[in-house]
Design a protein around this motif. Structure first.
Motif, PDB file in Angstrom:
ATOM      1  N   ARG A 156      -4.326   1.031  -1.455  1.00 56.30           N
ATOM      2  CA  ARG A 156      -4.313  -0.073  -0.289  1.00 56.30           C
ATOM      3  C   ARG A 156      -4.779  -1.366  -1.430  1.00 56.30           C
ATOM      4  O   ARG A 156      -3.998  -2.363  -0.897  1.00 56.30           O
ATOM      5  CB  ARG A 156      -6.001   0.121   0.226  1.00 56.30           C
ATOM      6  N   GLU A 157      -5.517  -1.503  -2.224  1.00 55.89           N
ATOM      7  CA  GLU A 157      -5.275  -2.863  -3.075  1.00 55.89           C
ATOM      8  C   GLU A 157      -3.928  -3.155  -3.448  1.00 55.89           C
ATOM      9  O   GLU A 157      -3.560  -4.569  -3.520  1.00 55.89           O
ATOM     10  CB  GLU A 157      -6.182  -2.477  -4.488  1.00 55.89           C
ATOM     11  N   LEU A 159      -0.985  -2.479  -2.148  1.00 56.78           N
ATOM     12  CA  LEU A 159      -0.427  -2.933  -0.994  1.00 56.78           C
ATOM     13  C   LEU A 159      -0.682  -4.407  -0.568  1.00 56.78           C
ATOM     14  O   LEU A 159      -0.226  -5.053  -0.184  1.00 56.78           O
ATOM     15  CB  LEU A 159      -0.671  -1.893   0.280  1.00 56.78           C
ATOM     16  N   TYR A 160      -2.159  -4.508  -0.304  1.00 57.81           N
ATOM     17  CA  TYR A 160      -2.448  -5.824  -0.123  1.00 57.81           C
ATOM     18  C   TYR A 160      -2.271  -6.828  -0.773  1.00 57.81           C
ATOM     19  O   TYR A 160      -1.910  -8.001  -0.495  1.00 57.81           O
ATOM     20  CB  TYR A 160      -3.854  -5.789   0.043  1.00 57.81           C
ATOM     21  N   ALA A 162       0.222  -7.176  -2.828  1.00 55.90           N
ATOM     22  CA  ALA A 162       1.699  -7.253  -2.680  1.00 55.90           C
ATOM     23  C   ALA A 162       2.090  -8.146  -1.511  1.00 55.90           C
ATOM     24  O   ALA A 162       2.974  -8.880  -1.396  1.00 55.90           O
ATOM     25  CB  ALA A 162       2.518  -6.062  -2.837  1.00 55.90           C
ATOM     26  N   PHE A 163       1.244  -7.940  -0.415  1.00 57.37           N
ATOM     27  CA  PHE A 163       1.682  -8.282   0.781  1.00 57.37           C
ATOM     28  C   PHE A 163       1.041  -9.929   0.868  1.00 57.37           C
ATOM     29  O   PHE A 163       1.801 -10.742   1.282  1.00 57.37           O
ATOM     30  CB  PHE A 163       0.939  -7.737   1.893  1.00 57.37           C
ATOM     31  N   ASP A 164      -0.187 -10.023   0.512  1.00 56.16           N
ATOM     32  CA  ASP A 164      -0.511 -11.464   0.562  1.00 56.16           C
ATOM     33  C   ASP A 164      -1.735 -11.604  -0.736  1.00 56.16           C
ATOM     34  O   ASP A 164      -2.919 -11.329  -0.449  1.00 56.16           O
ATOM     35  CB  ASP A 164      -1.426 -11.562   1.971  1.00 56.16           C
ATOM     36  N   SER A 171     -10.474 -12.469  -1.193  1.00 59.22           N
ATOM     37  CA  SER A 171     -11.339 -11.344  -0.932  1.00 59.22           C
ATOM     38  C   SER A 171     -12.062 -10.942  -2.198  1.00 59.22           C
ATOM     39  O   SER A 171     -12.876  -9.955  -1.751  1.00 59.22           O
ATOM     40  CB  SER A 171     -10.631 -10.290  -0.242  1.00 59.22           C
ATOM     41  N   LEU A 173     -10.639  -9.432  -4.589  1.00 60.80           N
ATOM     42  CA  LEU A 173     -10.126  -8.276  -5.250  1.00 60.80           C
ATOM     43  C   LEU A 173      -9.719  -8.779  -6.985  1.00 60.80           C
ATOM     44  O   LEU A 173      -9.459 -10.014  -6.966  1.00 60.80           O
ATOM     45  CB  LEU A 173      -8.616  -7.972  -4.659  1.00 60.80           C
ATOM     46  N   ASP A 219       7.367   0.856   6.785  1.00 57.10           N
ATOM     47  CA  ASP A 219       6.055   1.236   6.452  1.00 57.10           C
ATOM     48  C   ASP A 219       6.322   1.320   4.914  1.00 57.10           C
ATOM     49  O   ASP A 219       6.929   2.210   4.365  1.00 57.10           O
ATOM     50  CB  ASP A 219       5.644   2.350   7.241  1.00 57.10           C
ATOM     51  N   PHE A 220       5.264   0.922   4.053  1.00 58.23           N
ATOM     52  CA  PHE A 220       5.219   1.203   2.749  1.00 58.23           C
ATOM     53  C   PHE A 220       5.078   2.508   2.198  1.00 58.23           C
ATOM     54  O   PHE A 220       5.971   2.823   1.276  1.00 58.23           O
ATOM     55  CB  PHE A 220       4.135   0.252   2.068  1.00 58.23           C
ATOM     56  N   ARG A 221       4.370   3.254   2.760  1.00 56.80           N
ATOM     57  CA  ARG A 221       4.166   4.431   2.392  1.00 56.80           C
ATOM     58  C   ARG A 221       5.548   5.593   2.668  1.00 56.80           C
ATOM     59  O   ARG A 221       5.983   5.917   1.848  1.00 56.80           O
ATOM     60  CB  ARG A 221       3.160   5.439   3.114  1.00 56.80           C
TER      61      ARG A 221
END
Lengths: 271, 251
Positions: A156-157, A159-160, A162-164, A171, A173, A219-221
């Protein structure tokens, strides 16, 4: 070619190793390639790849394993590109181009200085999957273990970020830490898959399966899973075709991948 | 009551060029601050400082004790134009990404999913939760990003020009929603549209290298002139007396 010829192929040791190499390459390139493509850092990966040629040249010169030399150079380039990107001062694409060409230039000089003939040079530039060694396969398997562990622990880290990236930073991270980690994984993925299609062609394994997967999912996955599947189908069929037509395997794998993309693209269009 | 966030004598410059000078701003509970100013006046820089994305050259940003530095529950709605619309991520994942905000607001994944779905439901877009973010319209996307900002249950909600790229209908809806949210959280809203935001915000901060805080949402032409506030916006946008008229309508 008869069916027997075809089946006999799978009984050869060298072909079994090549088969394993395509499986391993599909998995590592499927994971890292999806990250690269979605994050739009394909050019960064090109820089890292070509920089590794300097390491291969130096390894020839001082007589160590070319993969070790390539790994060191690729990791240095990865960290260097990420460092200059974060600190600013140099335009990112210019910084990448500098690492890209510096690595190639060093490689050319080192190879020139190496006494005698360097017979393996072409296999690093264009790949030589049929001569892949057991030790290289173990290294590829080890890489996959690392990739699976990292992506399982921090999916999730990753993915998030990479996205924004900015939102992830806000946040709290550790965006910078993840960026460095992923850059190093890109470097290792590139280097350990060089034997499959070579420095010049490795970007294809990191982008074409993803482009095909992207036709079917957003979808990334699922994109990772489909990329692994398409990468495997494309490289295995390329490998078999190249064997029977007696043409270079690396280039043939690219042809089959691009052909697959074209066919699926057209099917999608008329569906 | 102590402010949730206090920017104390903040100065910031980008490679030698001063962007913000000696800026003071207090964000209290239930504040609704409209931040206005010309492009390049430092509005976005101000937000980045509050979010901790950049550090001030001098001055300090204080967070109230129950909002420690690494655990500040700030909800953030960035300008969506910077985002990659082709990125393969579902709407639900986008909303859930807001809960990476420390401290983790949820005990387990199911609670988090449920909270995300509830927010999407409130926003009227739960039926498209499995769509890729790029398939949404501008208004829907904006709503999804607002859900992402809200899932961490923030004390302060920061919005960066939420009125760009959405139609007037959604804009009205958004401001109505913000008014309700404002009962639970402070809101800092950056906008280039003085006319619209002055109808909704409680106070106004003009940012043009320096910051001038107007403790009401009434801004007169004289104020703007005296404080060197963004006159260009007034001239290019709505004329000043229209702004005032709207205030009167509201009171």
């Amino acid at each position: 070619m008869t069916m027997n010829d075809f089946l006999e192929l799978f009984s050869y040791g060298f072909f079994q190793k090549a088969l394993l190499a395509t499986v391993f390459a599909s998995i590592s390139c499927g994971i890292i390639g999806t990250y690269i493509v979605t994050r739009r850092i394909v050019f960064v990966s090109g820089g890292i790849t070509h920089a590794s040629f300097g390491g291969i040249g130096l390894a020839f010169l001082i007589g160590v394993d070319p993969l070790v030399g390539a790994s060191v150079f690729a990791l240095l380039a990865a960290l260097g590109i990420q460092f200059f990107t974060e600190k600013g001062g140099v335009r990112e694409d210019s910084s990448i181009a500098i690492w890209w060409s510096l690595g190639m230039a060093l490689g050319v000089v080192f190879v020139f200085l190496t006494p005698g003939y360097t017979p393996n040079l072409m296999s690093y530039l264009f790949g030589s999957i049929l001569t892949v060694s057991s030790y290289e396969l173990w290294a590829m398997l080890f890489l996959i273990a690392i990739l699976l562990a990292v992506f399982y622990a921090w999916f999730r880290e990753i993915l998030y970020i990479a996205f924004d990236e900015e939102f992830a930073r806000a946040s709290g991270l550790h965006v910078s830490g993840f960026n460095y980690l992923l850059m190093m994984l890109i470097a290792l993925t590139v280097v350990l898959n060089i034997r499959v299609v070579g420095i010049i062609l490795i970007l294809s394994l990191l982008t074409i399966p993803q482009a095909i997967a992207n036709l079917f999912t957003r979808d990334f996955r699922k994109m990772i899973l489909l990329s692994i599947l398409f990468g495997f189908v494309g490289s295995l069929s390329g490998l078999i075709i190249s064997y029977f037509l007696n043409i270079p395997s690396g280039a043939t794998i690219i042809f089959t991948l691009v052909l697959m993309f074209g066919v699926f693209r057209i099917i999608k269009r008329f569906k | 009551m102590k402010p949730l966030i206090h920017l104390n004598h903040i100065t910031f410059s980008y490679s030698g060029t001063p962007v913000l000078e000696d800026v003071d701003l207090k964000i209290h509970e239930n504040d609704f601050i409209g931040v206005i100013g010309p492009n390049g006046g430092g509005k976005t820089t101000l937000l980045k400082l509050i979010l901790g994305l950049i550090k001030p050259d001098s001055g300090k940003i204080y967070f109230r004790e129950d909002l420690p530095r690494h655990k500040r529950p700030i909800g953030y709605l960035p300008q969506v134009k910077h985002l990659d619309r082709k990125f393969p991520i579902t709407v639900l994942d986008v909303v859930r990404s807001g809960s990476m905000m420390r401290p983790f607001p949820f005990q387990n994944k199911n609670d988090e999913k449920e909270a995300a779905m509830n927010l999407l439901d409130e926003a009227g877009i739960s039926h498209i939760s499995t769509k890729a973010i790029g398939e949404l319209s501008g208004g829907q996307m904006q709503r999804a990003f607002l859900c992402r900002a809200l899932i961490s249950d923030p004390k302060v909600l920061i919005l960066d020009e939420p009125d760009t790229f959405v139609d007037a209908h959604f804009e009205g809806e958004l401001y109505d929603r913000l008014r309700i949210l404002n009962e639970k959280m402070a809101i800092v809203l950056v906008s280039h549209d003085v006319g619209t935001i002055s109808m909704y915000v409680k106070t106004i901060a003009c940012v043009n290298r320096t910051l001038h805080y107007h403790p009401s949402n009434q801004i007169t032409m004289e104020d703007l002139a005296v404080y060197n506030c963004p006159l260009q916006i007034i001239t290019h946008g709505e004329i000043p007396h229209t702004v005032l008229k709207k205030h009167h309508d509201h009171e």
